[in-house]
Design an enzyme around this catalytic site. Structure first.
Site, PDB file in Angstrom:
ATOM      1  N   HIS A  72       8.564 -12.411 -10.272  1.00  0.00           N
ATOM      2  CA  HIS A  72       8.454 -11.261 -11.189  1.00  0.00           C
ATOM      3  C   HIS A  72       9.639 -10.336 -10.959  1.00  0.00           C
ATOM      4  CE1 HIS A  72       4.064 -11.230 -12.704  1.00  0.00           C
ATOM      5  NE2 HIS A  72       4.445 -12.465 -12.461  1.00  0.00           N
ATOM      6  N   TYR A 201       0.378  -1.054 -13.629  1.00  0.00           N
ATOM      7  CA  TYR A 201      -0.306  -0.033 -12.822  1.00  0.00           C
ATOM      8  C   TYR A 201      -0.615   1.139 -13.763  1.00  0.00           C
ATOM      9  CZ  TYR A 201       1.224  -2.396  -8.488  1.00  0.00           C
ATOM     10  OH  TYR A 201       1.425  -3.306  -7.469  1.00  0.00           O
ATOM     11  N   PRO A 293      -4.007  -0.899  -0.997  1.00  0.00           N
ATOM     12  CA  PRO A 293      -3.323  -2.009  -1.672  1.00  0.00           C
ATOM     13  C   PRO A 293      -2.367  -1.597  -2.802  1.00  0.00           C
ATOM     14  CG  PRO A 293      -5.646  -1.951  -2.287  1.00  0.00           C
ATOM     15  CD  PRO A 293      -5.462  -0.926  -1.228  1.00  0.00           C
ATOM     16  N   LYS A 297       1.512  -4.062  -0.049  1.00  0.00           N
ATOM     17  CA  LYS A 297       2.293  -4.182   1.193  1.00  0.00           C
ATOM     18  C   LYS A 297       1.568  -4.842   2.365  1.00  0.00           C
ATOM     19  CE  LYS A 297       6.222  -2.678   0.017  1.00  0.00           C
ATOM     20  NZ  LYS A 297       6.386  -3.811  -0.882  1.00  0.00           N
ATOM     21  N   TYR A 385       9.323  -1.433  -3.252  1.00  0.00           N
ATOM     22  CA  TYR A 385       8.377  -2.429  -3.780  1.00  0.00           C
ATOM     23  C   TYR A 385       8.849  -3.855  -3.471  1.00  0.00           C
ATOM     24  CZ  TYR A 385       4.732  -4.312  -6.816  1.00  0.00           C
ATOM     25  OH  TYR A 385       3.626  -4.978  -7.296  1.00  0.00           O
TER      26      TYR A 385
END
Ligand code: RFL
Ligand code: PHB
Length: 390
Positions: A72, A201, A293, A297, A385
């Protein structure tokens, strides 16, 4: 029994360590409290950083991940009717993440260990690490009514947050830092095509929601729920209805719903234990730290711990150097605290906090607004990220 490294816990941390050590000629025995089916039935992480992907390949277990996993290069954040793509690849100088389930990775590791004759004991009860302060530590456990003892050089505590390893470090030595968030995540896995090809998100006044996936016909969705919520109180219909209310309009219209094949609630917590070593015991993964979460990570931090710990053990056996073992805790914690910060920031940014004042809410909205409009802010997000360097 005798081995060089006794590993407590047969989750991803313990299995990866065992596999890496085996490839360098270092023996280990893995002691796992649960059955293999139980471990493989747990639905957990789905996003792997490049560092973990590289380690999996180097450990010779990357074949299926490379075939079935999905790289991704970005994800979306949605809030107040806006939807912003965070271009991970463009913002981080070419780095991406891999969507591949922790369950699949764990299965691949079990299969690799089996093929190489790895020694894994399942349903090991009352596992007890002993004589940690000496140079002849050992571990005892019970199975089928018998008591066993494994003599070893080192013990790796890879037994997760509720394990016995961390509890074996004297209270006078151990320092614990903790933040419990006033909500949890209700997660559903369903055999339906994901609503979007990338993760979304969602910040919403009704609470956070996440759209994730495992593959083209397997979706993973989460909604923020109250801490006291019980999974039995949520029918599939109620879950989908609430999820749709929290998604951007187009996604809510397009989402394909279906029966859940797994539904569970996870509490959200930040936790760090210091130090991560005591005598000949070394903690790695969730045994030493927990992140909420939101930043994806947890598993990735477990992997960086295993990277540092395996290098240190290899140096001990192959170069007769103990510097890596001495430095393990400090080195691992440096990266852990940065991931703690990022996970706390993502959680604070995206969730609805019941106790927030109007001012707090405006700060949260402004932070999102700033993120949407500033490439510098997006760069910082992307850098974290995709994963900070080991
Ligand atoms: P695990 O996986 O908990 O494995 C520990 C193992 O030790 C065993 N055990 C014992 N064995 C012997 N004796 C004892 N006394 C024992 N006590 C326990 C347990 O049965 C278990 O098999 O820890 P490990 O290996 O350190 O791995 C950590 C990861 O599992 C965890 O950090 C991640 O799943 C967190 N996480 C995520 N991480 C990511 O990097 N990306 C994600 O996208 C992501 N999503 C998530 C997540 C965790 C979640 N939950 C359920 C907390 C999503 C969710 C919902
Ligand atoms: C998941 O797919 O389970 C997942 C993805 C991203 C997160 C957390 C969980 O931040």
């Amino acid at each position: 029994m005798q081995t060089q490294v006794a590993i407590i816990g047969g989750g991803p941390s313990g299995l990866l360590l065992s596999q890496i050590l085996h490839l360098r000629g270092i023996s280990s025995i893995v002691l796992e409290q649960k059955s293999r089916n139980y471990v493989l039935g747990r639905i957990r992480a789905g996003v792997l950083e490049q560092g973990l992907v590289d380690m999996v390949r180097a450990a010779g277990v990357g074949e299926r991940m490379d075939k079935e996993g999905h790289p991704h290069s970005g994800f979306d954040i949605a809030f107040h009717g806006q939807r912003k793509r965070i271009d991970l690849e463009g913002l981080s100088g070419g780095k991406t993440v891999m969507v591949y389930g922790q369950t699949e990775l764990t299965l691949d590791l079990y299969e690799a260990r089996d093929q190489m004759g790895g020694h894994i004991v399942h349903e090991a009860e009352n596992v007890t690490p002993c004589e940690l302060e000496t140079d002849r530590p050992y571990v005892t456990y019970e199975k089928g009514g018998n008591i066993y003892r494994i003599d070893c050089d080192f013990i790796a505590g890879c037994d997760g947050f509720h394990g016995v390893s961390r509890q074996s470090i004297p209270k006078s030595v151990l320092r614990e830092y903790e933040k419990v968030y006033p909500f949890g995540w209700l997660g559903v896995l369903s055999k339906t095509p994901p609503v979007s090809s990338e993760l979304i998100y969602n910040h919403n006044d009704r609470g956070f929601a996440l759209c994730s996936m495992r593959n083209a016909n397997l979706s993973r969705y989460y909604i923020q729920c109250s801490m006291n919520e019980r999974v039995e109180n949520w029918s599939d219909e109620q879950f989908w209805e609430e999820l749709k209310k929290r998604l951007p309009e187009q996604a809510a219209q397009e989402i394909v719903t279906g029966p859940s094949i797994e539904k569970s609630i996870a509490p959200l917590r930040s936790f760090v234990a210091e130090p991560l070593s005591y005598g000949r015991l070394f903690l790695a993964g969730d045994a030493g730290h927990i992140v909420p979460p939101t930043g994806a990570k947890g598993l990735n931090l477990a992997a960086s711990d295993i990277y540092y710990l395996s290098e240190a053990l290899i140096d001990h056996y192959k170069k007769k150097s103990d510097q890596g073992l001495k430095d393990y805790s400090e080195k691992a914690l440096k990266r852990i605290w940065k991931a703690m910060r990022f996970s706390w920031w993502m959680t604070t940014l995206l969730h609805k906090f019941p106790q927030n004042s109007e001012f707090d809410n405006r700060m949260q909205e402004t932070e999102l607004d700033y993120l949407f409009s500033s490439e510098a802010a997006q760069k910082a997000l992307a850098e974290n990220y995709v994963g900070l360097p080991y």
